[in-house]
Design an enzyme around this catalytic site. Structure first.
Site, short mmCIF file in Angstrom:
data_model
loop_
_atom_site.label_atom_id
_atom_site.label_comp_id
_atom_site.label_asym_id
_atom_site.label_seq_id
_atom_site.Cartn_x
_atom_site.Cartn_y
_atom_site.Cartn_z
N ASP A 10 0.88 -1.16 0.00
CA ASP A 10 0.00 0.00 0.00
C ASP A 10 0.93 1.23 0.00
OD1 ASP A 10 -2.36 1.60 0.58
OD2 ASP A 10 -1.56 1.77 2.61
N ASP A 12 -0.03 5.00 0.90
CA ASP A 12 -0.21 5.98 1.97
C ASP A 12 -0.29 5.29 3.33
OD1 ASP A 12 -0.63 8.38 3.15
OD2 ASP A 12 -2.74 8.53 2.62
N GLY A 47 -7.34 4.43 3.48
CA GLY A 47 -7.48 3.33 2.51
C GLY A 47 -8.78 3.36 1.74
N ARG A 50 -11.82 8.27 -2.58
CA ARG A 50 -12.14 9.69 -2.39
C ARG A 50 -13.65 9.91 -2.21
NH1 ARG A 50 -9.94 13.07 -7.14
NH2 ARG A 50 -8.17 11.75 -6.62
N SER A 116 -5.33 5.36 -4.05
CA SER A 116 -5.23 6.78 -4.42
C SER A 116 -5.07 6.99 -5.93
CB SER A 116 -4.04 7.42 -3.71
OG SER A 116 -3.89 8.75 -4.16
N ARG A 117 -5.85 7.94 -6.45
CA ARG A 117 -5.70 8.34 -7.85
C ARG A 117 -4.50 9.27 -8.02
NH1 ARG A 117 -10.55 8.08 -11.16
NH2 ARG A 117 -12.04 6.76 -10.10
N ASN A 118 -3.90 9.66 -6.90
CA ASN A 118 -2.73 10.54 -6.95
C ASN A 118 -1.43 9.77 -6.77
OD1 ASN A 118 -4.02 13.26 -7.11
ND2 ASN A 118 -4.98 12.56 -5.22
P1 B16 Z 1 -7.13 10.00 -3.58
P2 B16 Z 1 -3.73 4.15 0.06
C1 B16 Z 1 -5.67 5.99 0.07
O1 B16 Z 1 -4.36 5.63 -0.25
C2 B16 Z 1 -5.69 6.85 1.33
O2 B16 Z 1 -5.28 6.09 2.46
C3 B16 Z 1 -7.10 7.34 1.58
O3 B16 Z 1 -7.11 8.17 2.72
C4 B16 Z 1 -7.60 8.10 0.35
O4 B16 Z 1 -8.94 8.53 0.52
C5 B16 Z 1 -7.51 7.18 -0.88
O5 B16 Z 1 -6.17 6.74 -1.04
C6 B16 Z 1 -7.93 7.90 -2.15
O6 B16 Z 1 -6.99 8.92 -2.40
O7 B16 Z 1 -8.13 11.03 -3.15
O8 B16 Z 1 -5.71 10.54 -3.69
O9 B16 Z 1 -7.55 9.25 -4.83
O10 B16 Z 1 -3.64 4.05 1.54
O11 B16 Z 1 -4.66 3.11 -0.57
O12 B16 Z 1 -2.37 4.23 -0.60
MG MG Z 2 -2.85 3.13 3.36
#
Ligand code: B16
Ligand code: MG
Length: 211
Positions: A10, A12, A47, A50, A116-118
């Site tokens: 993972d 984040d 996790g 969005r 995350s899409r980022n």
């Molecule tokens: P985004 P992971 C997750 O990343 C984050 O833990 C979670 O808090 C967030 O809402 C999700 O990504 C979507 O992120 O807004 O950047 O698309 O822990 O799966 O790496």
């Molecule tokens: Mg995470």
């Protein structure tokens, strides 16, 4: 004989932490809607995708919103979040994480499996854009964790079966995704206390005693 042939991380909460930036960006939105959002509630979003995160925040109030309004709110939050992510640099990867990744890379194919899409933007900010053998993220999946899709696609991209991969996760949704996909997992941070994880680790370098 080794236990696993590949490792899926993972992003984040495992490789780096963008929790505070997610919190600040959601807090700005929640304040504008007069919703009682705080750091403790922010932990529930770990996790989670969005849009699902937004729905959890909107559930703090009574008002219903149209899909268009929700899309606009999610976009606004993401614009704030992206501006905050600009502050990230390779210094946001700890020595423990970097040395563990380098050590594992000598022996195993490594992938990222993130909601995350980022993801690609974050990886480029922290200097790991070309490090992993596969990167599967929120842009590649139709169902977010706890659905196992992101990890199944990551295993597939590494040409591995789930039973041959170890998933490393910090969130309950991610550990559940691993279990549902047939993966063993190592829980770190909040997830280090979860029953579903086969291993419970304090820091990433603890993986070196497992793998
Ligand atoms: P985004 P992971 C997750 O990343 C984050 O833990 C979670 O808090 C967030 O809402 C999700 O990504 C979507 O992120 O807004 O950047 O698309 O822990 O799966 O790496
Ligand atoms: Mg995470």
């Amino acid at each position: 004989m080794r236990k696993y042939d590949a490792v899926i991380f993972d992003l984040d909460g495992v490789i780096c932490s963008t929790d505070e930036y997610h919190y600040l960006a959601w807090k700005e939105l929640a304040d504008s809607l007069a919703l009682p959002f705080d750091r403790q509630y922010n932990n529930k979003l770990r996790g989670v995708s969005r849009l699902e995160s937004l729905n959890l925040i909107l559930a703090l109030g009574e008002r219903q919103y149209s899909d268009e309004e929700k899309q606009a709110m999610a976009q606004k939050k993401n614009d704030t979040y992206r501006r905050l992510l600009e502050k990230m640099s390779p210094a946001d990867v700890s020595d423990d994480v970097l040395s563990t990744l380098n050590e594992l890379k000598r022996k195993y194919p490594l992938a990222i499996g993130s909601s995350s899409r980022n993801t690609k933007f974050i990886l480029s900010r922290i200097g790991l854009a070309d490090f992993f053998d596969a990167v599967i993220d929120g842009n590649d999946i139709s169902a977010s964790k706890p659905d196992p899709e992101v990890f199944l696609k990551a295993a597939d991209a590494l040409s591995q079966r789930p039973s041959s991969c170890l998933v490393v996760e910090d969130a309950a949704a991610g550990i559940e995704a691993a279990v549902r996909g047939g993966f063993d997992s190592a829980g770190i941070g909040d997830a280090s206390r979860l029953d579903g994880a086969k291993y419970h680790i304090e820091r990433l370098s603890d993986l070196l005693g497992i793998l």
